[in-house]
Design an enzyme around this catalytic site. Structure first.
Site, PDB file in Angstrom:
ATOM      1  CG  MET A  86      49.976  39.901  43.308  1.00 31.49           C
ATOM      2  SD  MET A  86      48.374  39.992  42.668  1.00 31.49           S
ATOM      3  CE  MET A  86      48.704  38.850  41.302  1.00 31.49           C
ATOM      4  CG  LEU A  89      45.961  35.536  52.104  1.00 31.00           C
ATOM      5  CD1 LEU A  89      44.737  36.731  52.593  1.00 31.00           C
ATOM      6  CD2 LEU A  89      47.268  35.312  53.032  1.00 31.00           C
ATOM      7  CG  ASN A 103      40.958  40.282  46.372  1.00 32.08           C
ATOM      8  OD1 ASN A 103      41.853  40.772  46.577  1.00 32.08           O
ATOM      9  ND2 ASN A 103      40.501  39.297  45.516  1.00 32.08           N
ATOM     10  CG  HIS A 105      39.341  39.135  40.540  1.00 30.41           C
ATOM     11  ND1 HIS A 105      40.816  38.437  40.514  1.00 30.41           N
ATOM     12  CD2 HIS A 105      38.870  38.429  39.447  1.00 30.41           C
ATOM     13  CE1 HIS A 105      40.760  37.492  39.635  1.00 30.41           C
ATOM     14  NE2 HIS A 105      39.596  37.502  38.828  1.00 30.41           N
ATOM     15  CD  GLU A 139      35.238  28.149  45.290  1.00 28.68           C
ATOM     16  OE1 GLU A 139      35.016  28.123  44.073  1.00 28.68           O
ATOM     17  OE2 GLU A 139      34.439  27.840  45.968  1.00 28.68           O
ATOM     18  CD  GLU A 170      41.251  46.625  39.053  1.00 33.26           C
ATOM     19  OE1 GLU A 170      41.959  46.579  40.428  1.00 33.26           O
ATOM     20  OE2 GLU A 170      41.698  46.174  38.093  1.00 33.26           O
TER      21      GLU A 170
END
Ligand code: GRF
Length: 202
Positions: A86, A89, A103, A105, A139, A170
């Protein structure tokens, strides 16, 4: 066998799904920015090395990123996996691990980047929601998409019921994406990712 490092901040259910998938990869370490992350205990139970780089100990993000990168580099991973990590970076960190950082999401990106994705989906009244595994760029919640999974949004859904339905997906697609990566089957072309049939040894 390739090595990966998993970064977490909390519960660690996606990390657990990766561990339990028993992929042909060595999970060299689980690193958390949060010393109280429940996922650290899960990793330890699986005899995986854990380490904490507490962001609160550093005066700015750049310093934290540098220390985190130093820790990661000790394990020489082929891939760094953000599994509910969380912290945002910085650009230097992201560029250092270009094409080696993925990642998960909890939305169908590019819809609903950031936090509170299920709440946003309910507010917008979307009928289909889901999750995305993507390469990380500077981004936030953006970058070449590897896999997405969809779930229906049901009339009586609450934040919790919708989150639980997405989380199941997920846990399915994250190990699948890591597996494709370690088999060398992901080819990034601009903003998209091609999944190749051939397994590459590189
Ligand atoms: C997941 O929903 C993931 O998509 C998001 O943060 C949550 C982490 O959950 N980035 P867990 O720690 O993997 O259980």
């Amino acid at each position: 066998m390739k090595s990966i490092v998993i970064l977490i901040s909390g519960r660690g259910s996606n990390m657990q799904a990766l561990i339990e998938a028993a992929l042909p990869v060595r999970i060299a370490a689980v690193i958390s920015n949060n010393p109280d992350a429940a996922g650290l205990e899960i990793a330890k139970k699986h005899n995986i090395e854990t380490c904490v780089v507490d962001h609160r100990q550093y005066s700015d993000r750049a310093e934290f990123d540098l220390l985190l990168a130093d820790k990661i580099d000790l394990y020489r991973p082929s891939l760094i996996v953000l599994a509910g990590f969380m912290r945002v970076l910085g650009g230097d960190f992201v560029n250092k691990y270009k094409d080696k950082l993925i990642n998960i999401h909890p939305s169908l990106l590019p819809a609903f980047p950031g936090l509170g994705t299920h709440k946003k989906a309910l507010k917008e009244g979307v009928k289909i929601h889901g999750c995305t595994v993507h390469f990380v760029t500077s981004e936030v919640d953006h970058g070449p998409i590897i896999i997405q999974a969809t779930v229906p949004v049901l009339p009586d859904d609450t934040n919790e019921t919708l989150a639980a339905r997405v989380l199941l997906q997920e846990h399915r697609i994250f190990p699948e994406a890591v597996h494709l990566f370690v088999e060398g089957r992901l080819e990034i072309s601009g903003s998209s990712v091609k999944v190749c049939n051939e397994i590459s040894e590189n």
